[in-house]
Write an enzyme that holds these catalytic residues in place. Structure first.
Site, PDB file in Angstrom:
ATOM      1  N   GLY A  18       0.831  -1.217   0.000  1.00  0.00           N
ATOM      2  CA  GLY A  18       0.000   0.000   0.000  1.00  0.00           C
ATOM      3  C   GLY A  18       0.858   1.256   0.000  1.00  0.00           C
ATOM      4  O   GLY A  18       0.573   2.220   0.703  1.00  0.00           O
ATOM      5  N   SER A  20       1.934   3.394  -2.631  1.00  0.00           N
ATOM      6  CA  SER A  20       1.962   4.416  -3.685  1.00  0.00           C
ATOM      7  C   SER A  20       0.688   5.239  -3.759  1.00  0.00           C
ATOM      8  O   SER A  20      -0.204   4.932  -4.559  1.00  0.00           O
ATOM      9  CB  SER A  20       2.211   3.743  -5.043  1.00  0.00           C
ATOM     10  OG  SER A  20       3.519   3.291  -5.154  1.00  0.00           O
ATOM     11  N   PRO A  21       0.603   6.338  -3.000  1.00  0.00           N
ATOM     12  CA  PRO A  21      -0.565   7.213  -3.130  1.00  0.00           C
ATOM     13  C   PRO A  21      -0.697   7.697  -4.580  1.00  0.00           C
ATOM     14  O   PRO A  21       0.304   8.018  -5.213  1.00  0.00           O
ATOM     15  CB  PRO A  21      -0.240   8.395  -2.205  1.00  0.00           C
ATOM     16  CG  PRO A  21       0.881   7.958  -1.342  1.00  0.00           C
ATOM     17  CD  PRO A  21       1.590   6.839  -2.042  1.00  0.00           C
ATOM     18  N   ASN A  23      -1.710   5.726  -6.908  1.00  0.00           N
ATOM     19  CA  ASN A  23      -1.782   4.460  -7.648  1.00  0.00           C
ATOM     20  C   ASN A  23      -2.934   3.683  -6.995  1.00  0.00           C
ATOM     21  O   ASN A  23      -2.781   3.115  -5.909  1.00  0.00           O
ATOM     22  CB  ASN A  23      -0.428   3.748  -7.521  1.00  0.00           C
ATOM     23  CG  ASN A  23      -0.436   2.325  -8.054  1.00  0.00           C
ATOM     24  OD1 ASN A  23      -1.473   1.705  -8.201  1.00  0.00           O
ATOM     25  ND2 ASN A  23       0.752   1.803  -8.308  1.00  0.00           N
ATOM     26  N   ASN A 108      10.023   1.804 -15.397  1.00  0.00           N
ATOM     27  CA  ASN A 108      10.516   2.896 -14.558  1.00  0.00           C
ATOM     28  C   ASN A 108      12.017   2.781 -14.281  1.00  0.00           C
ATOM     29  O   ASN A 108      12.557   3.550 -13.486  1.00  0.00           O
ATOM     30  CB  ASN A 108       9.780   2.924 -13.216  1.00  0.00           C
ATOM     31  CG  ASN A 108       8.285   3.043 -13.377  1.00  0.00           C
ATOM     32  OD1 ASN A 108       7.546   2.140 -13.012  1.00  0.00           O
ATOM     33  ND2 ASN A 108       7.830   4.144 -13.947  1.00  0.00           N
ATOM     34  N   GLU A 172      10.834   9.448 -13.660  1.00  0.00           N
ATOM     35  CA  GLU A 172      10.217   8.122 -13.503  1.00  0.00           C
ATOM     36  C   GLU A 172      10.523   7.203 -14.685  1.00  0.00           C
ATOM     37  O   GLU A 172       9.895   6.158 -14.852  1.00  0.00           O
ATOM     38  CB  GLU A 172       8.701   8.271 -13.319  1.00  0.00           C
ATOM     39  CG  GLU A 172       8.320   9.030 -12.049  1.00  0.00           C
ATOM     40  CD  GLU A 172       8.273   8.150 -10.791  1.00  0.00           C
ATOM     41  OE1 GLU A 172       7.768   7.026 -10.857  1.00  0.00           O
ATOM     42  OE2 GLU A 172       8.784   8.606  -9.743  1.00  0.00           O
ATOM     43  N   ARG A 209       4.286  12.971 -10.461  1.00  0.00           N
ATOM     44  CA  ARG A 209       5.635  12.487 -10.135  1.00  0.00           C
ATOM     45  C   ARG A 209       6.733  13.115 -10.997  1.00  0.00           C
ATOM     46  O   ARG A 209       7.721  13.608 -10.490  1.00  0.00           O
ATOM     47  CB  ARG A 209       5.685  10.959 -10.280  1.00  0.00           C
ATOM     48  CG  ARG A 209       4.762  10.219  -9.342  1.00  0.00           C
ATOM     49  CD  ARG A 209       5.177   8.754  -9.246  1.00  0.00           C
ATOM     50  NE  ARG A 209       4.134   7.892  -8.718  1.00  0.00           N
ATOM     51  CZ  ARG A 209       4.278   6.590  -8.556  1.00  0.00           C
ATOM     52  NH1 ARG A 209       5.396   5.992  -8.888  1.00  0.00           N
ATOM     53  NH2 ARG A 209       3.284   5.844  -8.069  1.00  0.00           N
ATOM     54  N   HIS A 245       1.519   7.499 -14.003  1.00  0.00           N
ATOM     55  CA  HIS A 245       2.487   7.571 -15.099  1.00  0.00           C
ATOM     56  C   HIS A 245       1.702   7.723 -16.400  1.00  0.00           C
ATOM     57  O   HIS A 245       0.558   7.248 -16.505  1.00  0.00           O
ATOM     58  CB  HIS A 245       3.318   6.284 -15.199  1.00  0.00           C
ATOM     59  CG  HIS A 245       4.263   6.069 -14.059  1.00  0.00           C
ATOM     60  ND1 HIS A 245       4.405   4.857 -13.416  1.00  0.00           N
ATOM     61  CD2 HIS A 245       5.130   6.913 -13.451  1.00  0.00           C
ATOM     62  CE1 HIS A 245       5.322   4.972 -12.458  1.00  0.00           C
ATOM     63  NE2 HIS A 245       5.772   6.204 -12.456  1.00  0.00           N
ATOM     64  N   ASN A 356      -0.820  -4.232  -7.914  1.00  0.00           N
ATOM     65  CA  ASN A 356       0.025  -3.153  -7.397  1.00  0.00           C
ATOM     66  C   ASN A 356       0.127  -2.021  -8.418  1.00  0.00           C
ATOM     67  O   ASN A 356       1.013  -1.171  -8.331  1.00  0.00           O
ATOM     68  CB  ASN A 356       1.421  -3.671  -7.055  1.00  0.00           C
ATOM     69  CG  ASN A 356       1.657  -3.719  -5.551  1.00  0.00           C
ATOM     70  OD1 ASN A 356       0.987  -3.012  -4.803  1.00  0.00           O
ATOM     71  ND2 ASN A 356       2.615  -4.519  -5.116  1.00  0.00           N
ATOM     72  N   CYS A 362       4.165  -1.889 -17.900  1.00  0.00           N
ATOM     73  CA  CYS A 362       4.980  -1.425 -16.768  1.00  0.00           C
ATOM     74  C   CYS A 362       6.135  -2.377 -16.513  1.00  0.00           C
ATOM     75  O   CYS A 362       7.169  -1.985 -15.975  1.00  0.00           O
ATOM     76  CB  CYS A 362       4.161  -1.370 -15.482  1.00  0.00           C
ATOM     77  SG  CYS A 362       2.777  -0.244 -15.534  1.00  0.00           S
TER      78      CYS A 362
HETATM   79  O1  SUG Z   1       5.427   3.068  -8.847  1.00  0.00           O
HETATM   80  N1  SUG Z   1       3.638   0.294  -7.674  1.00  0.00           N
HETATM   81  C1  SUG Z   1       4.367   0.952  -8.755  1.00  0.00           C
HETATM   82  C2  SUG Z   1       3.706   0.623 -10.068  1.00  0.00           C
HETATM   83  C3  SUG Z   1       4.539   1.099 -11.237  1.00  0.00           C
HETATM   84  C4  SUG Z   1       3.845   0.921 -12.546  1.00  0.00           C
HETATM   85  N2  SUG Z   1       4.660   1.318 -13.605  1.00  0.00           N
HETATM   86  C5  SUG Z   1       4.266   1.978 -14.688  1.00  0.00           C
HETATM   87  N3  SUG Z   1       3.108   2.567 -14.779  1.00  0.00           N
HETATM   88  N4  SUG Z   1       5.089   2.059 -15.675  1.00  0.00           N
HETATM   89  C6  SUG Z   1       4.402   2.459  -8.526  1.00  0.00           C
HETATM   90  O2  SUG Z   1       3.399   3.016  -8.046  1.00  0.00           O
HETATM   91  C7  SUG Z   1       3.255  -0.391  -5.392  1.00  0.00           C
HETATM   92  C8  SUG Z   1       4.045  -1.086  -4.308  1.00  0.00           C
HETATM   93  C9  SUG Z   1       3.222  -1.408  -3.098  1.00  0.00           C
HETATM   94  O3  SUG Z   1       2.253  -0.689  -2.790  1.00  0.00           O
HETATM   95  O4  SUG Z   1       3.573  -2.396  -2.412  1.00  0.00           O
HETATM   96  C10 SUG Z   1       4.120   0.254  -6.438  1.00  0.00           C
HETATM   97  O5  SUG Z   1       5.208   0.722  -6.150  1.00  0.00           O
END
Ligand code: SUG
Length: 442
Positions: A18, A20-21, A23, A108, A172, A209, A245, A356, A362
């Protein structure tokens, strides 16, 4: 030139922190148990599928987690066991941040410019500094070491350091970058979410970001033609809907671009410029909010599909299973296929990563390389059926099939991970790329 997709191999600590605010999936999944073994096998099945389509596939190794290096830098001292026990006791959140397997999202890892596009004829790579989030920022040093190990030949490859500058130059990587083909050469789109010293109002709900200034610095370092380099801004409403992203709402390759109308702020101006540069050959598929509400696009990730150029000349779309199950996302993808530019649509199950916020696109970093450049790469990282089988067996030997947040405090998890990664560097013939291998201590 052909494109190799470098996928991040999912690490043994894949879990739902949990962290990544902004996301939506990461926050919704936070605290649930994960299945690292299934996650890694899903990733390997995707790599094998791409390889079998005839598109180039390679692999990037996971990073040591929990990061004992980061925990020690934060003041937790003692043996590995003591460091983990103290972190678990005093700051469970820091332990969670230092345990994420987030390096799996290789889009990323870096931004890449193929040698055909750069002023000095070398392939340029800039590892992303990922400073927007702590758990991702700690990836940059190891990513840099891995890329230097693979792309060691300095006559052909320029592996830059991650950008300096902290939040002003938050980068990123390729998740915000798209390379298209124009009439006079490649066109590079560098999307950004906020300007470090600009004053335009940004998203109000979720963080932006990538900064414009970071995107400009990467384009400059990579010696790209300024007249064919565009810096579209991500629509703040798209970020507020969960597009942390640009690749959550847009994907492009060659002469094709597919996007949601909330991908870019000044969509019409961007498309007009792209059409000028494309000399009439560019095909664009835009989903309107009416055709595909952004909430469905963020939940099902149709724009996080991989576009793969096939040896016979076709263009395949590799979409997440979730977008088959979402009727509107599926209808949009089927419309795109019916339009004729995309010649094949395949769905793939990467739900452990999707939960996630990481879809098929990704999980991969696209690297355009000539045959000579592929030959010049070090290590055994290009996927073959043999390497795939070795990696599947390695995962089955080392990975757990269930990880709950409380398990991150188990010192055996760290030991298992270090042993697995040590063995992996031998399989991939990468030499001592990790801190714990170089220092003789973890
Ligand atoms: O940076 N999730 C990554 C997902 C990255 C996706 N990449 C692209 N869109 N290219 C992020 O938010 C979640 C990890 C956690 O909550 O345990 C996380 O980092």
């Amino acid at each position: 030139m052909r494109e190799l997709s470098f996928d991040g191999l999912v690490g043994p600590t894949h879990n739902y922190g949990g962290l990544s605010p902004g996301n939506v999936a990461s926050i919704a999944s936070g605290g649930r148990p994960s299945n690292p073994r299934a996650a890694a096998l899903q990733g390997l099945a995707k790599m094998r599928f791409v390889h079998d389509l005839g598109a180039g596939q390679a692999v990037l190794p996971p990073q040591p987690r929990p990061s004992l290096t980061a925990l020690r830098q934060l003041g937790f001292a003692g043996t590995d066991e003591e460091v983990i026990a103290r972190a678990a006791r005093e700051s469970e959140h820091l332990l969670r941040l230092c345990s994420s397997a987030s390096a799996m999202w290789a889009a990323n890892a870096a931004t890449v410019a193929p040698s055909a596009d750069t002023g000095d004829g070398r392939v340029h790579l800039t590892p992303a500094n990922l400073v927007a989030m702590f758990h991702r920022a700690i990836e940059a040093g190891t990513t840099w070491a891995v890329l230097r190990a693979i792309f060691a030949d300095e006559r052909r490859f320029a592996v830059h350091a991650p950008l300096p500058g902290g939040p002003h130059l938050a980068d990123e990587g390729a998740a915000n970058h798209t390379r298209l083909l124009g009439a006079g050469g490649a066109v590079h789109l560098f999307a950004w979410g906020r300007s470090a010293w600009g004053t335009e109002p940004g998203p109000t709900r979720f963080p932006a970001r990538q900064t414009l200034e970071a995107s400009q610095a990467v384009a400059r370092r990579h010696l790209l033609a300024p007249e064919r380099t565009l810096f579209p801004r991500q629509a703040p409403a798209g970020i507020d809907a969960g597009a942390f992203h640009a690749d959550v709402l847009a994907v492009g390759h060659g002469r094709f671009l597919m996007m949601h109308e909330l991908a870019f702020a000044d969509r019409e101006a961007v498309l007009a410029r792209l059409r000028e540069l494309g000399g009439g050959a560019l095909r664009v598929a835009v989903a309107t909010e009416r055709e595909l509400p952004v909430a469905d696009a963020v939940a099902a990730y149709p724009f996080n599909s991989q576009l793969l150029e096939l040896p016979g000349g076709g263009l395949a779309l590799l979409a997440p299973e979730e977008s088959r199950e979402n009727p509107r996302a599926r209808a949009f993808l089927e419309r795109v296929v019916a339009d004729g530019t995309v010649t094949g649509l395949h769905y793939i199950d990467v739900n452990q990563s999707m939960d996630n916020g990481g879809g098929p696109a990704c999980l991969r970093l696209r690297v355009g390389l000539t045959d000579e450049e592929v030959q010049a790469m070090k290590g055994d990282v290009v996927l073959s059926p043999g390497l795939h089988a070795r990696l599947v067996a390695w995962v089955e030997r080392h990975y757990r099939d269930r990880l709950a947040p409380a398990d991150l405090a188990d010192p055996a998890l760290a030991r298992e991970g270090l042993a697995a990664l040590d063995e992996l560097t031998a399989i991939l013939r990468l030499g001592p790329i990790y801190d714990f291998q170089r220092e003789g201590a973890s």
